[in-house]
Design a protein around this motif. Structure first.
Motif, PDB file in Angstrom:
ATOM      1  N   ASP A 120       0.808  -1.318  -0.146  1.00 42.35           N
ATOM      2  CA  ASP A 120       0.093   0.179   0.545  1.00 42.35           C
ATOM      3  C   ASP A 120       0.996   1.525  -0.039  1.00 42.35           C
ATOM      4  O   ASP A 120       0.493   2.050  -0.346  1.00 42.35           O
ATOM      5  CB  ASP A 120      -1.103   0.020   0.884  1.00 42.35           C
ATOM      6  CG  ASP A 120      -2.182  -0.576   0.863  1.00 42.35           C
ATOM      7  OD1 ASP A 120      -2.678  -0.716  -0.476  1.00 42.35           O
ATOM      8  OD2 ASP A 120      -3.226  -0.878   1.945  1.00 42.35           O
ATOM      9  N   ARG A 233      -5.742  -1.710   4.607  1.00 42.34           N
ATOM     10  CA  ARG A 233      -6.049  -3.028   4.682  1.00 42.34           C
ATOM     11  C   ARG A 233      -7.455  -4.340   3.887  1.00 42.34           C
ATOM     12  O   ARG A 233      -7.024  -4.999   3.919  1.00 42.34           O
ATOM     13  CB  ARG A 233      -5.515  -3.641   6.145  1.00 42.34           C
ATOM     14  CG  ARG A 233      -5.123  -5.198   5.807  1.00 42.34           C
ATOM     15  CD  ARG A 233      -4.459  -5.448   7.214  1.00 42.34           C
ATOM     16  NE  ARG A 233      -4.168  -6.746   7.192  1.00 42.34           N
ATOM     17  CZ  ARG A 233      -4.723  -7.679   7.142  1.00 42.34           C
ATOM     18  NH1 ARG A 233      -6.347  -7.845   7.804  1.00 42.34           N
ATOM     19  NH2 ARG A 233      -4.213  -9.062   7.177  1.00 42.34           N
ATOM     20  N   ASP A 257       0.076 -10.512   8.435  1.00 38.91           N
ATOM     21  CA  ASP A 257       0.571  -9.444   8.384  1.00 38.91           C
ATOM     22  C   ASP A 257       2.052  -9.769   7.656  1.00 38.91           C
ATOM     23  O   ASP A 257       2.781 -10.842   7.702  1.00 38.91           O
ATOM     24  CB  ASP A 257       0.398  -8.561   9.799  1.00 38.91           C
ATOM     25  CG  ASP A 257      -0.963  -7.721   9.849  1.00 38.91           C
ATOM     26  OD1 ASP A 257      -1.888  -8.003   8.544  1.00 38.91           O
ATOM     27  OD2 ASP A 257      -1.462  -8.054  11.390  1.00 38.91           O
ATOM     28  N   LEU A 332      -3.388  -9.578  18.384  1.00 42.68           N
ATOM     29  CA  LEU A 332      -2.652  -8.408  17.598  1.00 42.68           C
ATOM     30  C   LEU A 332      -2.876  -9.212  16.352  1.00 42.68           C
ATOM     31  O   LEU A 332      -3.284  -8.961  14.971  1.00 42.68           O
ATOM     32  CB  LEU A 332      -1.282  -8.235  17.558  1.00 42.68           C
ATOM     33  CG  LEU A 332      -0.483  -6.582  17.154  1.00 42.68           C
ATOM     34  CD1 LEU A 332      -1.263  -5.831  17.643  1.00 42.68           C
ATOM     35  CD2 LEU A 332       1.006  -7.033  16.837  1.00 42.68           C
ATOM     36  N   PHE A 333      -2.110  -9.683  16.025  1.00 45.17           N
ATOM     37  CA  PHE A 333      -2.663 -10.938  14.918  1.00 45.17           C
ATOM     38  C   PHE A 333      -3.335 -12.166  14.754  1.00 45.17           C
ATOM     39  O   PHE A 333      -3.128 -13.087  15.981  1.00 45.17           O
ATOM     40  CB  PHE A 333      -1.158 -10.795  13.787  1.00 45.17           C
ATOM     41  CG  PHE A 333      -0.478  -9.715  13.850  1.00 45.17           C
ATOM     42  CD1 PHE A 333      -0.707  -8.778  13.055  1.00 45.17           C
ATOM     43  CD2 PHE A 333       0.482  -9.624  14.775  1.00 45.17           C
ATOM     44  CE1 PHE A 333      -0.365  -7.668  12.839  1.00 45.17           C
ATOM     45  CE2 PHE A 333       1.361  -7.967  14.583  1.00 45.17           C
ATOM     46  CZ  PHE A 333       1.008  -6.912  13.555  1.00 45.17           C
TER      47      PHE A 333
HETATM   48  O1  UPG Z   1      -3.225   1.180   4.893  1.00 46.34           O
HETATM   49  C1  UPG Z   1      -3.259   0.183   5.576  1.00 46.34           C
HETATM   50  C2  UPG Z   1      -3.498   0.142   6.411  1.00 46.34           C
HETATM   51  C3  UPG Z   1      -2.238  -0.867   6.667  1.00 46.34           C
HETATM   52  N1  UPG Z   1      -1.922  -2.382   6.305  1.00 46.34           N
HETATM   53  C4  UPG Z   1      -1.297  -3.449   6.629  1.00 46.34           C
HETATM   54  O2  UPG Z   1      -2.072  -4.259   7.578  1.00 46.34           O
HETATM   55  C5  UPG Z   1      -1.660  -4.874   8.330  1.00 46.34           C
HETATM   56  C6  UPG Z   1      -2.003  -4.162  10.141  1.00 46.34           C
HETATM   57  O3  UPG Z   1      -2.151  -3.152  10.329  1.00 46.34           O
HETATM   58  P1  UPG Z   1      -0.677  -2.604  11.888  1.00 46.34           P
HETATM   59  O4  UPG Z   1      -1.131  -1.107  11.559  1.00 46.34           O
HETATM   60  O5  UPG Z   1      -0.083  -3.326  12.128  1.00 46.34           O
HETATM   61  O6  UPG Z   1      -1.932  -3.409  12.818  1.00 46.34           O
HETATM   62  P2  UPG Z   1      -1.573  -4.171  13.522  1.00 46.34           P
HETATM   63  O7  UPG Z   1      -2.617  -3.228  14.857  1.00 46.34           O
HETATM   64  O8  UPG Z   1      -0.871  -4.212  14.348  1.00 46.34           O
HETATM   65  O9  UPG Z   1      -2.590  -5.144  13.355  1.00 46.34           O
HETATM   66  C7  UPG Z   1      -4.305  -5.940  14.066  1.00 46.34           C
HETATM   67  O10 UPG Z   1      -4.699  -5.391  13.645  1.00 46.34           O
HETATM   68  C8  UPG Z   1      -5.497  -5.208  12.379  1.00 46.34           C
HETATM   69  C9  UPG Z   1      -7.085  -4.406  12.824  1.00 46.34           C
HETATM   70  O11 UPG Z   1      -7.871  -5.088  13.193  1.00 46.34           O
HETATM   71  C10 UPG Z   1      -5.571  -6.526  11.253  1.00 46.34           C
HETATM   72  O12 UPG Z   1      -5.789  -6.061   9.846  1.00 46.34           O
HETATM   73  C11 UPG Z   1      -4.155  -7.170  11.937  1.00 46.34           C
HETATM   74  O13 UPG Z   1      -4.183  -7.779  10.892  1.00 46.34           O
HETATM   75  C12 UPG Z   1      -3.562  -6.892  13.193  1.00 46.34           C
HETATM   76  O14 UPG Z   1      -2.528  -7.992  12.686  1.00 46.34           O
HETATM   77  C13 UPG Z   1      -0.085  -4.800   7.901  1.00 46.34           C
HETATM   78  O15 UPG Z   1       0.571  -5.527   7.447  1.00 46.34           O
HETATM   79  C14 UPG Z   1      -0.260  -3.142   7.334  1.00 46.34           C
HETATM   80  O16 UPG Z   1       1.029  -3.750   6.400  1.00 46.34           O
HETATM   81  C15 UPG Z   1      -2.369  -1.756   4.868  1.00 46.34           C
HETATM   82  O17 UPG Z   1      -1.908  -2.383   4.171  1.00 46.34           O
HETATM   83  N2  UPG Z   1      -2.269  -0.941   4.333  1.00 46.34           N
END
Ligand code: UPG
Length: 443
Positions: A120, A233, A257, A332-333
């Motif tokens: 992204d 995402r 992720d 988290l994931f």
């Molecule tokens: O515009 C965006 C924003 C985020 N991401 C990806 O989404 C994933 C998770 O985003 P992050 O901001 O790191 O959120 P986290 O809180 O770390 O992630 C947890 O929480 C998110 C919301 O519930 C879920 O989407 C994820 O799977 C989960 O691991 C990462 O790989 C990012 O690269 C994108 O591809 N595009």
């Protein structure tokens, strides 16, 4: 018994709180009473899900016996693996490269795995990193397959303090292992992708690996235009669903992720024990694995491990009802395998996913099946709710060796931002038309 005692104490405490107002601080008393009642209510709701905890067991040998018979074609189902990344400053490409190498080296037939990266950030650095990852994979994957090592993410593997000479392993292995450790760095400088603006660029797709020796590896950066919402995402995942629908269209998908690497090379097989089970598989839409993290400091300053351990019983309990939703509060994931058919891999009318004769209503109804649901920044929870409300079951799978491992925020602002994001996402869902309460009422 413990729950009953706690319930009794809670009831006595709330009774005391209500019948003893603090007359010279009514505002404070009222606020604290409301908060306590709310916490008590949410605690009771939390207990309800714990009545029927389930612990599951997988038998990988039986999976092989059924689907990998000698002399016959391998019948294990194909899987499209989706990894998302967005910001190279927060998600270093080296981490993403490790994740990809661990996926490419999984213990699964190579012709049945296809990996997709959604970028992204439309970053040249990520693109270059994936290109170098593909090159290094040509050495790394055969080495992993030959030596049966774990984990298969190179950095995590090389960081293990194991004395291989002491174990009297074959001298060739020691030599090969050294060669892997001394691999050239896969990162170059942080030059931005030329001519592209992260918020305004065309869609980009590049196939890096294709063939029978290694799994397919594809770079995707969905089109961005300032006048269109790209839905973060959820939008990225749906772009991957569409691209993979055209390129490989596997019946299952695995979603990770970028900072979550495969820690157990048999993770896909574990999931297939449920998804390809002739009876259970028909009702299951995804398999979820517990959250496991590296990099939690000794004192766990940011409470990262609490969410790993305290939720275990909740997850097992939810599994006993209908399955776990992606839970932003503590998790988290998670990694999930979904049946693409649930999400309908190829897209709308133009891709033949929905009959051309469909009415607008029918089409809209199908759109809901088409992928990650928009409308919340915690799209995974929302999509999980939707799948459950449509009657699908989900499975919580806990192999002995944790299937995937990820990283946690290592500073306060990042941790607070993350918690805020999950809280906002849950509030968004609560007030949206997808709220589970409204769904339950409509039934
Ligand atoms: O515009 C965006 C924003 C985020 N991401 C990806 O989404 C994933 C998770 O985003 P992050 O901001 O790191 O959120 P986290 O809180 O770390 O992630 C947890 O929480 C998110 C919301 O519930 C879920 O989407 C994820 O799977 C989960 O691991 C990462 O790989 C990012 O690269 C994108 O591809 N595009």
């Amino acid at each position: 018994m413990v729950v009953a005692v706690r319930l009794l104490i809670l009831a006595l405490f709330l009774q005391y709180r209500i019948i003893h107002p603090v007359h010279n601080a009514v505002g404070l008393w009222l606020t604290s009473a409301i908060c306590e009642i709310w916490f008590a209510f949410s605690w009771i709701l939390d207990q309800l899900s714990k009545w029927l905890p389930i612990t599951r067991q997988t038998y990988l040998d039986r999976l092989s016996l059924r689907y990998e018979r000698e002399g016959e074609a391998n019948m294990l189902a194909a899987v499209d693996v989706f990894v998302t990344t967005v910001d190279t400053t927060k998600e270093p490409p080296l981490v993403t490269a490790n994740t990809f190498l661990s996926i490419l080296a999984m213990d699964y037939p190579v012709d049945k795995i296809s990996c997709y990266l959604s970028d992204d950030g439309a970053s040249m650095l990520t693109f270059e990193a994936l290109s170098l990852t593909a090159e290094f994979a040509r050495k790394w994957v055969p080495f992993c397959n030959k030596s049966s090592i774990e984990p298969r993410a190179p950095d995590m593997y090389c960081a293990q303090k194991v004395d291989y000479l002491k174990d009297k392993v074959q001298p060739t292995f020691v030599k090969e292992r050294r060669a892997m450790k001394d691999r050239p760095g896969v990162m170059q400088d942080g030059t931005p992708w030329p001519g592209n603006n992260t918020k305004d660029h065309p869609g980009m797709i590049q196939v890096f690996l294709q063939g029978n020796e290694l799994p397919n590896l594809v770079y995707v950066s969905g089109e961005k235009r300032p006048s269109f919402l790209h839905h973060k995402r959820a939008g990225a995942m749906n772009a991957l669903v569409r691209v993979s629908g055209v390129l490989t269209n596997a019946p299952f998908m695995l979603n990770l992720d970028c900072d979550h690497y495969v820690n157990n090379s048999k993770a896909v097989r574990e999931a297939m024990c449920f998804l390809m089970d002739p009876q259970v598989g028909r009702r299951v839409c995804y398999v979820q694995f517990p959250q496991r993290f590296d990099g939690i400091d000794k004192n766990d300053r940011y409470a990262n491990s609490i969410r790993v351990f305290s939720i275990l019983i909740n997850m097992k309990g939810l599994d006993g009802i209908q399955g776990t939703d992606k839970d932003s509060k503590e998790i988290l994931f998670d990694e999930k395998f979904g049946k693409s058919s649930t999400f309908v891999t190829s897209t709308l009318r133009e891709e033949g996913g929905v009959a051309a004769s469909s009415s607008r209503e029918a089409l809209l109804k199908e759109v809901i099946h088409l992928g990650w649901i928009y409308g919340s920044i915690t799209e995974d929870i929302l999509t999980g709710f939707k799948l459950h409300s449509r009657g699908w079951r989900t499975i919580y799978c806990m192999p002995k060796r944790s299937a995937f491992r990820g990283s946690v925020p290592t500073n306060l602002p990042d941790r607070l931002n993350q918690t805020l994001m999950w809280a906002l996402g849950s509030v968004e869902i609560f007030f949206s038309r997808h709220t589970p309460y409204a769904t339950a009422a409509r039934k």
